[in-house]
Design an enzyme around this catalytic site. Structure first.
Site, PDB file in Angstrom:
ATOM      1  N   LYS A 186       5.259  -3.059  -3.530  1.00  0.00           N
ATOM      2  CA  LYS A 186       3.848  -2.729  -3.796  1.00  0.00           C
ATOM      3  C   LYS A 186       3.719  -2.252  -5.241  1.00  0.00           C
ATOM      4  O   LYS A 186       4.437  -1.324  -5.656  1.00  0.00           O
ATOM      5  CB  LYS A 186       3.425  -1.627  -2.825  1.00  0.00           C
ATOM      6  CG  LYS A 186       1.958  -1.588  -2.475  1.00  0.00           C
ATOM      7  CD  LYS A 186       1.761  -0.600  -1.318  1.00  0.00           C
ATOM      8  CE  LYS A 186       0.336  -0.462  -0.912  1.00  0.00           C
ATOM      9  NZ  LYS A 186       0.171   0.621   0.072  1.00  0.00           N
TER      10      LYS A 186
HETATM   11  O1  G3P Z   1      -3.364   1.384   2.328  1.00  0.00           O
HETATM   12  C1  G3P Z   1      -3.976   2.241   1.415  1.00  0.00           C
HETATM   13  C2  G3P Z   1      -4.425   3.434   2.142  1.00  0.00           C
HETATM   14  O2  G3P Z   1      -3.326   4.187   2.504  1.00  0.00           O
HETATM   15  C3  G3P Z   1      -5.371   4.290   1.407  1.00  0.00           C
HETATM   16  O3  G3P Z   1      -6.113   4.919   2.374  1.00  0.00           O
HETATM   17  O4  G3P Z   1      -7.597   6.605   3.315  1.00  0.00           O
HETATM   18  O5  G3P Z   1      -6.017   7.188   1.447  1.00  0.00           O
HETATM   19  O6  G3P Z   1      -8.007   5.767   1.017  1.00  0.00           O
HETATM   20  P1  G3P Z   1      -6.985   6.205   2.002  1.00  0.00           P
END
Ligand code: G3P
EC number: 2.2.1.2
Length: 217
Positions: free
Chosen positions: A83
């Site tokens: 990633k």
């Molecule tokens: O896959 C990306 C994700 O982990 C981000 O999620 O909720 O931290 O914006 P969030």
């Protein structure tokens, strides 16, 4: 639609994997921090548990170090997807690593133009962040639709991995638009089972089972 689980918690991945609901896993530095585990150790464990792609994120911001980190991460297992962030250096790393046959997930995507660049650089997955756009009063789902439209216009093979999914509705909307993959925390995947009419219907059945003393075993 493929289901990836967005976590580095082994028990949660195992539970969903046993139900056939895990086509892959995504992690990021925040999820690794939350797990309290060493990135290499926990990623190795996840890769052994799950057959599909397991995203592990680089820590560097310059292309050369990202490439070196990506090569090291890819040595963990064959199902690693390296990633990288959607920066110019991240795109350089994506081009080199994908050229070596490694899966690459380009993350932190917030525009369709960024997604075009990632596809041109050979990304296996592009990760548009829905929830974080919603957080600033934009519509994350518009971005998924835009990317789907542009990728289909030119038959780009990069898979749209809807990320930063915060609700069961995000999953459904992404599926309606045709995102190839969605990644969500285990709690969001579990919340998809909930419906008040299911609970109400089951309550009524249980009352009748008790009243009629219905027994099978
Ligand atoms: O896959 C990306 C994700 O982990 C981000 O999620 O909720 O931290 O914006 P969030």
């Amino acid at each position: 639609m493929k289901f990836f689980v967005d976590t580095a918690e082994i028990d949660a991945i195992a539970e969903l994997n046993d139900l056939g609901m895990v086509d892959g896993v995504t992690t990021n530095p925040s999820l690794i921090k939350k797990s309290g585990r060493d990135i290499i150790e926990v990623t190795k464990e996840i890769c052994a548990l799950v057959d599909g792609p397991v995203s592990a994120e680089v820590t560097a911001t310059d292309a050369d170090t990202m490439i070196a980190e990506g090569r090291k991460l890819a040595e963990i297992a064959e199902n690693i997807a390296v990633k990288v962030p959607l920066t110019w250096d991240g795109l350089k790393a994506c081009k080199v690593l994908s050229g070596e046959g490694k899966m690459v997930n380009v993350t932190l995507c917030f525009s369709a133009n960024q997604a075009i660049l990632a596809a041109k650089a050979g990304a296996t997955f592009i990760s548009p962040f829905i929830g974080r756009l919603d957080d600033i009063n934009l519509d994350g789902m518009d971005l998924i639709a835009d990317i789907r439209n542009v990728y289909d216009n030119y038959a780009f093979e990069t898979q749209i991995l809807a990320a930063s999914i915060r609700s069961a509705n995000h999953v459904l909307e992404s599926a309606r638009i045709g995102a190839d993959v969605m990644t969500a925390p285990p709690a969001v995947i579990k919340a998809m089972v909930n419906h008040p009419l299911t609970d109400k219907g089951l309550d009524a059945f249980l009352k009748d089972i008790a009243a009629a003393e219905i027994k099978i075993l």
